[in-house]
Structures are given as structure tokens and as C-alpha cells.
Enzyme design. Structure first.
Site, mmCIF file in Angstrom:
data_model
loop_
_atom_site.group_PDB
_atom_site.id
_atom_site.type_symbol
_atom_site.label_atom_id
_atom_site.label_comp_id
_atom_site.label_asym_id
_atom_site.label_seq_id
_atom_site.Cartn_x
_atom_site.Cartn_y
_atom_site.Cartn_z
ATOM 1 N N GLU A 85 0.846 -1.209 0.000
ATOM 2 C CA GLU A 85 0.000 0.000 0.000
ATOM 3 C C GLU A 85 0.878 1.255 0.000
ATOM 4 O O GLU A 85 1.711 1.450 0.886
ATOM 5 C CB GLU A 85 -0.940 -0.015 1.212
ATOM 6 C CG GLU A 85 -2.008 1.061 1.111
ATOM 7 C CD GLU A 85 -3.034 0.981 2.234
ATOM 8 O OE1 GLU A 85 -3.399 -0.136 2.638
ATOM 9 O OE2 GLU A 85 -3.463 2.047 2.693
ATOM 10 N N LYS A 280 -7.687 -1.284 11.130
ATOM 11 C CA LYS A 280 -7.067 -1.717 9.857
ATOM 12 C C LYS A 280 -5.827 -0.873 9.585
ATOM 13 O O LYS A 280 -4.785 -1.385 9.163
ATOM 14 C CB LYS A 280 -8.094 -1.578 8.720
ATOM 15 C CG LYS A 280 -7.625 -2.137 7.380
ATOM 16 C CD LYS A 280 -6.843 -1.148 6.543
ATOM 17 C CE LYS A 280 -6.433 -1.748 5.208
ATOM 18 N NZ LYS A 280 -5.536 -0.883 4.446
ATOM 19 N N ASP A 296 3.845 -14.703 11.255
ATOM 20 C CA ASP A 296 2.575 -15.120 10.656
ATOM 21 C C ASP A 296 1.549 -13.997 10.825
ATOM 22 O O ASP A 296 0.960 -13.840 11.897
ATOM 23 C CB ASP A 296 2.138 -16.411 11.367
ATOM 24 C CG ASP A 296 0.813 -16.956 10.883
ATOM 25 O OD1 ASP A 296 0.082 -16.227 10.190
ATOM 26 O OD2 ASP A 296 0.511 -18.110 11.209
ATOM 27 N N HIS A 393 -2.490 10.265 0.490
ATOM 28 C CA HIS A 393 -2.706 8.958 -0.113
ATOM 29 C C HIS A 393 -2.528 9.023 -1.634
ATOM 30 O O HIS A 393 -1.820 8.226 -2.233
ATOM 31 C CB HIS A 393 -4.126 8.517 0.237
ATOM 32 C CG HIS A 393 -4.334 7.063 0.112
ATOM 33 N ND1 HIS A 393 -3.911 6.167 1.057
ATOM 34 C CD2 HIS A 393 -4.923 6.341 -0.864
ATOM 35 C CE1 HIS A 393 -4.233 4.960 0.680
ATOM 36 N NE2 HIS A 393 -4.843 5.023 -0.486
HETATM 37 C C1 MEV Z 1 -5.983 2.921 4.885
HETATM 38 O O1 MEV Z 1 -5.277 1.759 4.509
HETATM 39 C C2 MEV Z 1 -6.021 3.052 6.388
HETATM 40 C C3 MEV Z 1 -6.874 4.186 6.928
HETATM 41 O O2 MEV Z 1 -8.185 4.094 6.413
HETATM 42 C C4 MEV Z 1 -6.862 4.063 8.427
HETATM 43 C C5 MEV Z 1 -7.816 4.975 9.141
HETATM 44 O O3 MEV Z 1 -8.840 5.397 8.569
HETATM 45 O O4 MEV Z 1 -7.554 5.244 10.338
HETATM 46 C C6 MEV Z 1 -6.302 5.518 6.496
#
Ligand code: MEV
Length: 438
Positions: A85, A280, A296, A393
């Protein structure tokens, strides 16, 4: 539809590829070329990778990156990260740089207990089972001494075995709930071998236990397996600084920034839809280190998310507070990691990653990995409450779009320059490429 194939795993690598292209790719030789492009010219290295799993036909690359400037417990680290990513490594590096001038990250391992269970059924008087277990427990543990002796030399071994009565939930269902210290190994094979030994010993001892009826002697082992839920294998990492040392960004003063940050974390605490995405983002950092160090990531993911819902509701793995004009931000989660065994000595890049981290023991790796998760969450929330996530991003994603359009190096240079001062959106990049190409 491809035909059923038997004995596939016994075919040679090129016969497997021939079968694939014949039945799935219309005999397209280009497919073979793609697969072979990713083969390593070092035949020994390729064989090593081929033998990691069954039916290997090529290698699947992920970028292997590094995030420098992590000050953790007053020591500087460059953290290896394997992740595709675009923005993750940049975000980690940015957070590391930010906190290195504010005391850095602190981290500590709170506990290191791993868990495994033997699941079995027993039909009869549960008090008799308890008495049997208590009289057998010491020899049950001793029965695995051939497996545990080396681990004991390293300071680990079996910590305890408990009999757990689950018969109110499933008829006749009981468990041996076993706890272990696996020191620097993740310990899955060690734990599973011990459990299978315990299961066998339990079953055989029941047969010769005089106080049991024939029915009671007939213990049935359902399964013996470690648990990836390790709420007692916990690590904590945190940062803190006076509010005045936080950024004042745009319209936000440092205090407003801190308050907005804390509010964002509170939202993730109470709202599962947000918490899952919030966590996430944390796992973006954690998985990248876990993969780079040959651990793992599926086990780590499963354990982390289970821990996030340990109180019956899925919630944030991080916490943020403001007290006495000090902003604090922390993470606590289970990380059952290893720095010996598994891929750690086999995979050359894993070895290199561990070397980069100065060959940490498992506890140190738990601390570093938790810090990577906290840094990632800090960077994400920082963007979310200020510029929004897309600005950074899309900047990092720019190269992916350019590559999608097979931009030349010259085109890339010009467009990277252009987008330093212009907002990156997919359509704007396409427009600018087309404009360049007339
Ligand atoms: C993207 O991979 C992760 C985010 O969505 C985490 C978040 O919203 O805190 C940017």
C-alpha cells in the site's frame, strides 16, 4: 472449465505451468514468460522459495521498505516493512520523525503467555474427571518432557494445564487449557506437539484409571491446537508530549488539534464501523513488520481483532487522552511473535530485516511492532483530522497511476513536479498525461 487433475503436486514445475497455460490461459506463452520473469536466477534461492509451500510456480513480490528515525525506549531503529500500500511507509516515517523530537516512543511487554487447548468429550461424573485430572496433571506435563526439554533450557516450557468444564455449553465437552512460555519462538509447532502428546496421554491414562466406568474411560479427543487468541501475550506502546508541542495546523490551535485527535479516537472506541477501519490502519503498520520479519500475519491479525472485541463490543486498539496539558496516545494489543525458528533463519530477507533491527529477541520485536502500529494510527488520524486522507494517499498513489499508463521516466519527472503543487486525482493525472502526450 479446467478438468479435474490428480497428482498435480507431483508434477515438475514446468509440467504444472504447462497444465495451467493449457487449461486456464489458452496456451498463451506470454503467461509463461510472466511467471518466469519472477523466478530468481540464483537456482538455490529459487529452490528455497519453491520449497516453502506446495505447487510453487513463481514468486510473488512485495516491496521491502524501511522506515527510519524510530526512537523507541531511547534507542534509534530503522524498521523494515513489507507492504504494497503506497502511503504506509511514508506515513510511518513521518510519524517517527514527528515523535523523535518529542521524546520518542516508549514500549513495554506486559506478558508473554501463549495458549493451546485439547478439546475432548467425556461422558460421566464430572467430579471424577476432576479428581482424575488432578492426580494425572503432573505426569501429563512430564509426558511431554522429550518435547519440552530444549525449550526449558532456553527458559520456557509448559506453564500450566487447567481442566475446563464446558459441558453446560456443549454436552460432555471439556478442555485441557494449556499455557506456555515459548521464549523467542512463536512456538506454534512446539505448542501443537505438546498438545498432541497431552491428548494421547490423557486418553491412554483414562483407559487405565480404575475409578472410571467403561463409559468414563472412553475419552474422545476432538482436536488439539494452539489458540491465536493470546490476550496474555500483551505489549503496550505509547507517546506523550505537552499540548503546546503538538502541531498547530491551519485553523487548528495545538489544543484544538489535541482535542480533535482525542475525539477521533473516542469515535473509534464507541463506533465499530469506524473502529474496524481505525484498527485496519494500525494493522497496516503491524502486518508490514510482521511480514518483513517472517512472522505469521494471519495469526497476528486474528489475535488483534479478537482482542479488540474482548469486552463484547469491537473497539479501538488505541487510546488518546489529555491530562494536565499533556497529550498521550497509546496502543495495547497481543502480539505472539518469534525471532527464532520458522522463516527467521531460512528467508534471506527476513534474516536481513532482523539484522536491521539488531537481532531483537521476541519481546523487543513485540515492542517495535506495536510502535509501528501506533505510528501508523497517529499518521492516519493526523491526516484525517487535518487535510483529509486523500491528499497524502493520492500523492503516494500517483506513481501507481503513472505506471498504469506506462509513463516514461521523463513523463514521471514532469508530472511528479506538477503534482507537488496540484491535487492528485485519478482523472487529473490521466488528463495531464494525455496533455503531455499531445
Ligand atoms: C488505509 O489503509 C487506512 C486508513 O483508512 C486508516 C484509518 O482510517 O484510520 C487511512
Amino acid at each position: 472449465m479446467a478438468p479435474v487433475v490428480s497428482g498435480f503436486s507431483k508434477l515438475s514445475k514446468s509440467d504444472k505451468i504447462n497444465w495451467l497455460i493449457e487449461h486456464h490461459f489458452n496456451n498463451d506463452q506470454n503467461t509463461v514468460d510472466i511467471l518466469k520473469t519472477y523466478w530468481n536466477s540464483d537456482k538455490k534461492l529459487q529452490q528455497l522459495h519453491d520449497e516453502f509451500t506446495e505447487n510453487t510456480i513463481s514468486n510473488y513480490y512485495l516491496p521491502f521498505s524501511v522506515a527510519p528515525n524510530f526512537l523507541i525506549n531511547d534507542k534509534r531503529f530503522t524498521i523494515p516493512m513489507a507492504i504494497e500500500e503506497s502511503s504506509v511507509v511514508a506515513a510511518a516515517s513521518k510519524a517517527a520523525k514527528f515523535w523523535q523530537n518529542r521524546g520518542g516512543f516508549k514500549a513495554e511487554v506486559l506478558s508473554t503467555v501463549k495458549v493451546g487447548q485439547v478439546h475432548f468429550t467425556y461422558t460421566g461424573d464430572n467430579k471424577k474427571l476432576k479428581t482424575f485430572f488432578e492426580s494425572t496433571k503432573a505426569s501429563l506435563i512430564a509426558s511431554a518432557s522429550h518435547i519440552t526439554k530444549n525449550m526449558e533450557k532456553r527458559g520456557g516450557g509448559v506453564l500450566d494445564i487447567e481442566l475446563r468444564d464446558k459441558s453446560s455449553e456443549i454436552e460432555n465437552y471439556y478442555q485441557l487449557h494449556c499455557t506456555f512460555n515459548t521464549v523467542d519462538a512463536m512456538g506454534a509447532n512446539f505448542i501443537n506437539s505438546c498438545l498432541e502428546q497431552f491428548a494421547d496421554y490423557l486418553m491412554k491414562s483414562a483407559i487405565t484409571y480404575d475409578d472410571f466406568t467403561d463409559e468414563e474411560k472412553d475419552i474422545e479427543i476432538i482436536m488439539s491446537i494452539l489458540s491465536n487468541y493470546v490476550p496474555e501475550c500483551l505489549v503496550k506502546a505509547y507517546v506523550s508530549c505537552p499540548i503546546k508541542d503538538l502541531p498547530d495546523v491551519g485553523a487548528l490551535s495545538s489544543l484544538q488539534y489535541a482535542e480533535k485527535f482525542v475525539r477521533a479516537v473516542q469515535i473509534a472506541k464507541i463506533e465499530p464501523y469506524r473502529a474496524v477501519t481505525h484498527n485496519k490502519g494500525i494493522m497496516n503498520g503491524i502486518d508490514a513488520v510482521v511480514l518483513a520479519t517472517g512472522n505469521d500475519f494471519r495469526a497476528i491479525e486474528a489475535g488483534a481483532h479478537a482482542y479488540a472485541s474482548k469486552d463484547g463490543k469491537y473497539t479501538s486498539l488505541t487510546d488518546a487522552t489529555i491530562e494536565n496539558d499533556v497529550f498521550s496516545f497509546s496502543i495495547q494489543l497481543p502480539l505472539a511473535l518469534g525471532t527464532v525458528g520458522g522463516l527467521t533463519t531460512l528467508h534471506p530477507l527476513v534474516k536481513l530485516a532482523l539484522h536491521l533491527l539488531e537481532n531483537p529477541n521476541a519481546k523487543k520485536l513485540m515492542e517495535i511492532t506495536a510502535v509501528a502500529g501506533l505510528a501508523q494510527n497517529f499518521a492516519a488520524i493526523n491526516s484525517l483530522i487535518t487535510t483529509g486522507i486523500q491528499q497524502g494517499h493520492m500523492k503516494m498513489h500517483l506513481m501507481n497511476i503513472l505506471n498504469q499508463f506506462q509513463a516514461t521516466n521523463e513523463e514521471k519527472e514532469q508530472l511528479v513536479e506538477y503534482f507537488k503543487t496540484n491535487t492528485v486525482t485519478h482523472s487529473e493525472v490521466v488528463y495531464q498525461i494525455e496533455k503531455l502526450r499531445g
